[in-house]
Every structure is written in structure tokens, then in C-alpha cells.
Scaffold this active site. Structure first.
Site, PDB file in Angstrom:
ATOM      1  NE  ARG A  15      -2.017  12.731  -2.851  1.00 19.41           N
ATOM      2  CZ  ARG A  15      -0.876  12.514  -3.511  1.00 19.41           C
ATOM      3  NH1 ARG A  15      -0.908  12.120  -4.767  1.00 19.41           N
ATOM      4  NH2 ARG A  15       0.287  12.685  -2.931  1.00 19.41           N
ATOM      5  CE  LYS A  75       3.897  12.285  -0.324  1.00 17.16           C
ATOM      6  NZ  LYS A  75       4.333  12.633  -1.689  1.00 17.16           N
ATOM      7  CE1 TYR A  94       2.987   7.380  -6.783  1.00 20.91           C
ATOM      8  CE2 TYR A  94       1.409   8.463  -5.355  1.00 20.91           C
ATOM      9  CZ  TYR A  94       1.814   8.076  -6.610  1.00 20.91           C
ATOM     10  OH  TYR A  94       1.049   8.400  -7.695  1.00 20.91           O
ATOM     11  CG  HIS A  96       9.136   8.792  -4.261  1.00 18.73           C
ATOM     12  ND1 HIS A  96       9.371   8.845  -5.626  1.00 18.73           N
ATOM     13  CD2 HIS A  96       7.817   9.057  -4.104  1.00 18.73           C
ATOM     14  CE1 HIS A  96       8.242   9.150  -6.256  1.00 18.73           C
ATOM     15  NE2 HIS A  96       7.284   9.267  -5.363  1.00 18.73           N
ATOM     16  CD  GLU A 118       7.971   5.013  -5.620  1.00 15.83           C
ATOM     17  OE1 GLU A 118       6.777   4.999  -5.291  1.00 15.83           O
ATOM     18  OE2 GLU A 118       8.901   4.759  -4.814  1.00 15.83           O
ATOM     19  CB  SER A 220      12.963  21.625 -27.188  1.00 16.49           C
ATOM     20  OG  SER A 220      13.643  22.159 -26.083  1.00 16.49           O
ATOM     21  CG  ASP A 270       8.568  16.346  -9.383  1.00 13.95           C
ATOM     22  OD1 ASP A 270       8.889  16.973 -10.412  1.00 13.95           O
ATOM     23  OD2 ASP A 270       7.904  15.292  -9.415  1.00 13.95           O
TER      24      ASP A 270
HETATM   25  N1  LIG Z   1       5.039  19.513  -9.199  1.00 18.43           N
HETATM   26  C1  LIG Z   1       4.197  18.500  -9.145  1.00 18.43           C
HETATM   27  O1  LIG Z   1       3.315  18.452  -8.297  1.00 18.43           O
HETATM   28  C2  LIG Z   1       4.299  17.389 -10.134  1.00 18.43           C
HETATM   29  C3  LIG Z   1       3.257  16.462 -10.268  1.00 18.43           C
HETATM   30  C4  LIG Z   1       3.353  15.480 -11.243  1.00 18.43           C
HETATM   31  C5  LIG Z   1       4.497  15.414 -12.057  1.00 18.43           C
HETATM   32  N2  LIG Z   1       5.517  16.325 -11.866  1.00 18.43           N
HETATM   33  C6  LIG Z   1       6.733  16.340 -12.703  1.00 18.43           C
HETATM   34  O2  LIG Z   1       6.482  16.902 -13.970  1.00 18.43           O
HETATM   35  C7  LIG Z   1       7.540  16.505 -14.850  1.00 18.43           C
HETATM   36  C8  LIG Z   1       6.980  16.062 -16.187  1.00 18.43           C
HETATM   37  O3  LIG Z   1       6.280  14.832 -16.015  1.00 18.43           O
HETATM   38  P1  LIG Z   1       5.597  14.061 -17.225  1.00 18.43           P
HETATM   39  O4  LIG Z   1       4.831  12.954 -16.610  1.00 18.43           O
HETATM   40  O5  LIG Z   1       4.910  15.012 -18.118  1.00 18.43           O
HETATM   41  O6  LIG Z   1       6.870  13.480 -17.974  1.00 18.43           O
HETATM   42  P2  LIG Z   1       6.888  12.869 -19.465  1.00 18.43           P
HETATM   43  O7  LIG Z   1       8.057  11.943 -19.503  1.00 18.43           O
HETATM   44  O8  LIG Z   1       5.545  12.381 -19.861  1.00 18.43           O
HETATM   45  O9  LIG Z   1       7.202  14.147 -20.394  1.00 18.43           O
HETATM   46  C9  LIG Z   1       8.425  14.819 -20.392  1.00 18.43           C
HETATM   47  C10 LIG Z   1       8.636  15.411 -21.770  1.00 18.43           C
HETATM   48  O10 LIG Z   1       9.789  16.276 -21.689  1.00 18.43           O
HETATM   49  C11 LIG Z   1      10.422  16.199 -22.960  1.00 18.43           C
HETATM   50  N3  LIG Z   1      11.763  16.765 -22.881  1.00 18.43           N
HETATM   51  C12 LIG Z   1      12.899  16.228 -22.366  1.00 18.43           C
HETATM   52  N4  LIG Z   1      13.922  17.090 -22.508  1.00 18.43           N
HETATM   53  C13 LIG Z   1      13.423  18.203 -23.115  1.00 18.43           C
HETATM   54  C14 LIG Z   1      13.993  19.428 -23.561  1.00 18.43           C
HETATM   55  N5  LIG Z   1      15.286  19.710 -23.410  1.00 18.43           N
HETATM   56  N6  LIG Z   1      13.179  20.338 -24.152  1.00 18.43           N
HETATM   57  C15 LIG Z   1      11.851  20.077 -24.324  1.00 18.43           C
HETATM   58  N7  LIG Z   1      11.271  18.930 -23.948  1.00 18.43           N
HETATM   59  C16 LIG Z   1      12.046  18.000 -23.353  1.00 18.43           C
HETATM   60  C17 LIG Z   1      10.364  14.717 -23.290  1.00 18.43           C
HETATM   61  O11 LIG Z   1      10.600  14.476 -24.663  1.00 18.43           O
HETATM   62  C18 LIG Z   1       8.935  14.374 -22.846  1.00 18.43           C
HETATM   63  O12 LIG Z   1       8.005  14.504 -23.921  1.00 18.43           O
HETATM   64  C19 LIG Z   1       8.295  15.410 -14.078  1.00 18.43           C
HETATM   65  O13 LIG Z   1       9.451  15.950 -13.504  1.00 18.43           O
HETATM   66  C20 LIG Z   1       7.320  14.992 -13.019  1.00 18.43           C
HETATM   67  O14 LIG Z   1       7.964  14.421 -11.899  1.00 18.43           O
HETATM   68  C21 LIG Z   1       5.422  17.292 -10.924  1.00 18.43           C
END
Ligand SMILES: NC(=O)c1ccc[n+]([C@@H]2O[C@H](COP(=O)([O-])OP(=O)(O)OC[C@H]3O[C@@H](n4cnc5c(N)ncnc54)[C@H](O)[C@@H]3O)[C@@H](O)[C@H]2O)c1
Length: 370
Positions: A15, A75, A94, A96, A118, A220, A270
Site C-alpha cells: 500500500r 505502516k 499506523y 500500534h 488507529e 450468539s 489479529d
Molecule cells: N485479518 C485482517 O486482515 C483484519 C483486517 C481488518 C480487521 N480485522 C479484525 O476483524 C475483527 C472485527 O473487526 P470489526 O471492525 O468488524 O469490529 P466491530 O467492532 O465492528 O464488530 C465486532 C462485532 O463482534 C460482536 N461480538 C462481540 N462478542 C461477540 C460474541 N461473543 N459473539 C458474537 N458476536 C460478538 C460485537 O457485538 C460487534 O458487533 C477485529 O479483530 C479486527 O481487528 C482483521
């Protein structure tokens, strides 16, 4: 202001922090932009496009850091960049910090002004510079899931949308936040049967209202998840408990309830992942199998689609970067609480509580800076 955009040198980071369109905006406001040669190459933006937009191309990273008052990056700086950073130089990227003690100490020593993407936070507590990457990852999760459901890739061999006379696949999405919503949009658009589970009833109500008819919502809890995984072909993990490790919603013993060839994409990897059997993987080697279940656990999913990710990120960062350039960081942060929350380390002082707590450092209230 003089803006500098170095080429990202972290492994596999394609990026870039500013597009040619961003250069045009800075130029319109009377700023000067220096771009390191090939900084945009990985995202499909050539030096010529930047030049045409009014930027000056510099051959080395040393020259970019040497001339710029504000560095915009993607980054966090890596070790070889530390000595290039100057006192009072504004770094907008970013960071972190809470996950890297050496980086925190280096930025304190360099006496730079570190504004972290962030932690920029809106009054509704949303994080506008993290949202775009969740949007990309959520959409990509279905694309990747569909790919690994193909038989030659190790999956069950089912098409997400089915065809006339053949039922579509069942997609289970854990967490109905940004990632979950975007995944649900993609999967439902392809014709799959989609179920979203979340612990927030308010969120489920909202999703129920806006999603198409092939998306169901379920509360859930362990009982419901145990039932749902039996029929699922693709499971997306997108739960987040802010500031904490993700909960293990699917434990190892539950894998035997699933059909062999089920694919699980743990986007929340992550934050430790929301399947007990998840361990972080890379784009070079994205999947592995446990008890016949395919696991995809890439920690930086947006990195695979740098063109989209760069545009999504810069759409969100540019308005803030312009405020910083137009007013200078001090005035811009004085005026905007959103931007002020992004300040982490300023002229050797740690002004973000999460960072001082993480490394046992003296905390200075950000208000003391103004
Ligand atoms: N792997 C990657 O490349 C990458 C990229 C972007 C984001 N992420 C990660 O993805 C994850 C989600 O991000 P987001 O922006 O959607 O977060 P978000 O806060 O928008 O959504 C999280 C959801 O999880 C729900 N939740 C919490 N506990 C729960 C449970 N026990 N059962 C069911 N639902 C539950 C919350 O109510 C919320 O609606 C984060 O950890 C973020 O860091 C990873």
C-alpha cells in the site's frame, strides 16, 4: 507544508499513503509533496502519475525524510527508518505502539510528533481510520472462503450460490460488526444462505432490517453456535471485544460436529482469533487443516488487494492529513478532538494512556501540550 511519502519497506506491504488524487488536493491547498520513487508501484500508481499530479519524485528514502515536515505512511516505521526521523517531524501513520516497545522508545528518542491512524476516534467512539480495512477484510473473507471451498483447494466442493435445482451453501458469520456486515453483503449477493450471530440484540435488529431475505440473524451463545456449525459450509470469524483477546467461540471439540471440507476464515486473528484452533498465517501460506476443517487465518488480509486497500485507506486519511497540513498539527489537534485522540507520542512525551500503561512509561495528559 512540505509533505513526504516514503515507499513502504515492511515485508509484503504494497500500500501507499497517498494517491495521485491526494497529491492534487494537497497542491490545491498550496502544499508541496515529495514522493519516493516507486512508492505507489505496488498499488498501481506510477511515478509519472504522481508527477503529473504535481509531486516531486525523490530517489531515496533519506531525501524524503530529510525534506518533509509531515511524513504520511501506512505502516509503522521500521528500525532502519528510526535514524531518519527528525525532532518535531510529524508522522501520520499506523503505529500500534502498544504492541512494540522498541518502536515506542525509538519515537520518544527521536522527539517526533506521532499521530496514529488507529487511535483517531469520532465522538460516537468509532475508529474512522480502522473501518476501511475491516470493510476490505470482510468482503475479502467471502472471496477467499469461496476459493477454498473448491475441491482442488481442499474444500467441500460447493458453489456458494448453488444453481437452479441445487441448494446454495450455508455461510455462518460470527460477529455482525463492520467485518460481519460486509461479509454478509457479499455472501448474500452471491446467493448463499447467510446467518449472522452477534451478542448485541440492537445490532441484530439493525441487520435484520437492512439485509436481504437470504440473511438470518441469531443470538450468539454456545448452544446456537453448536447447532449452526453442523450445517455450515463457510464460517467467518469477525467478533471483536475492544482492547481484549477475541473469545474462542468455536472450540477444538466442536470441529468434529462439522462437515469435512468446511472452511473457516478467522478475520479476527489479529486479536488472537475466535476459533480455538486458529493460528496466524500469511498470504504465501494462507491455509492449514485441522480435523478435516480448512482454516484461513491471514492477519493482514487487505495486503493482498493493495489497489483497493490504498484507495479505501486514503479516502479516509486524506481529510485528516489536509487538516494537519493546513493548520499545523498543534492547531489542527486543538480544534479537533478526533485528531487529538490520534496523538500518541509528542516530542518525547507519551500522551496516550494505553501506550504509557503498556510499557510502564510516564504519561503526560495531552491537554498539557496546548
Ligand atoms: N485479518 C485482517 O486482515 C483484519 C483486517 C481488518 C480487521 N480485522 C479484525 O476483524 C475483527 C472485527 O473487526 P470489526 O471492525 O468488524 O469490529 P466491530 O467492532 O465492528 O464488530 C465486532 C462485532 O463482534 C460482536 N461480538 C462481540 N462478542 C461477540 C460474541 N461473543 N459473539 C458474537 N458476536 C460478538 C460485537 O457485538 C460487534 O458487533 C477485529 O479483530 C479486527 O481487528 C482483521
Amino acid at each position: 507544508m512540505i509533505i513526504g511519502v516514503p515507499k513502504e519497506i515492511k515485508n509484503n506491504e504494497n500500500r501507499v499513503a497517498l494517491t495521485p488524487a491526494g497529491v492534487t488536493e494537497f497542491r490545491k491547498h498550496g502544499h508541496t509533496v515529495y514522493i519516493q520513487t516507486e512508492a505507489g508501484k505496488g498499488s498501481g500508481f506510477s511515478d509519472e502519475l504522481y508527477s503529473e499530479a504535481g509531486a516531486t519524485i525523490l530517489p531515496t528514502i533519506e531525501e524524503v525524510y530529510g525534506i518533509a515536515e509531515m511524513i504520511i505512511k501506512v505502516k509503522e516505521p521500521i528500525e532502519s527508518e528510526y535514524p531518519l526521523i527528525k525532532e518535531d517531524q510529524l508522522l501520520f501513520t499506523y503505529f500500534h505502539f502498544a504492541s512494540s516497545e522498541p518502536l515506542t522508545h525509538a519515537m520518544i528518542e527521536r522527539k517526533a510528533v506521532c499521530l496514529a491512524y488507529e487511535t483517531v476516534e469520532k465522538t460516537d467512539r468509532s475508529l474512522p481510520l480502522l473501518v476501511p480495512m475491516s470493510e476490505v477484510a470482510g468482503r475479502m473473507a467471502i472471496q477467499e472462503g469461496a476459493k477454498y471451498l473448491e475441491k482442488p483447494m481442499g474444500g467441500f466442493g460447493i458453489l456458494l450460490g448453488g444453481v437452479a435445482g441445487v441448494k446454495p451453501a450455508n455461510v455462518l458469520i460470527l460477529g455482525g460488526g463492520i467485518v460481519g456486515t460486509q461479509s454478509a453483503k457479499m455472501a448474500s449477493g452471491l446467493g448463499a444462505n447467510v446467518t449472522i450471530v452477534d451478542i448485541s440484540l440492537a445490532r441484530l435488529r439493525y441487520l435484520e432490517d437492512i439485509m436481504p431475505a437470504n440473511v438470518d440473524t441469531v443470538m450468539s451463545n454456545e448452544y446456537n453456535i453448536r447447532e449452526l456449525i453442523k450445517g455450515a459450509n463457510l464460517i467467518i470469524g469477525g467478533v471483536l471485544i475492544p482492547g481484549a483477546k477475541a473469545p474462542s467461540l468455536i472450540t477444538r471439540d466442536m470441529l468434529k460436529l462439522m462437515k469435512p471440507g468446511t472452511v473457516m476464515v478467522d478475520v479476527a486473528i489479529d486479536q488472537g482469533g475466535c476459533f480455538e484452533t486458529s493460528k496466524a498465517t500469511t498470504h504465501e501460506n494462507p491455509i492449514y487443516e485441522v480435523d478435516g476443517v480448512v482454516h484461513y487465518c491471514v492477519a493482514n488480509m487487505p495486503g493482498a488487494v493493495p489497489y483497493t486497500s490504498t484507495l479505501a485507506l486514503t479516502n479516509a486519511t486524506l481529510p485528516y492529513a489536509l487538516q494537519l497540513a493546513n493548520l499545523g498539527w498543534k492547531k489542527a489537534c486543538e480544534n479537533s478532538e478526533e485528531l487529538r485522540k490520534g496523538l500518541n507520542v509528542v516530542n518525547g512525551k507519551v500522551v496516550f494512556k494505553g501506550v504509557s500503561d503498556a510499557w510502564n512509561l510516564t504519561y503526560t495528559d495531552v491537554k498539557e501540550l496546548f
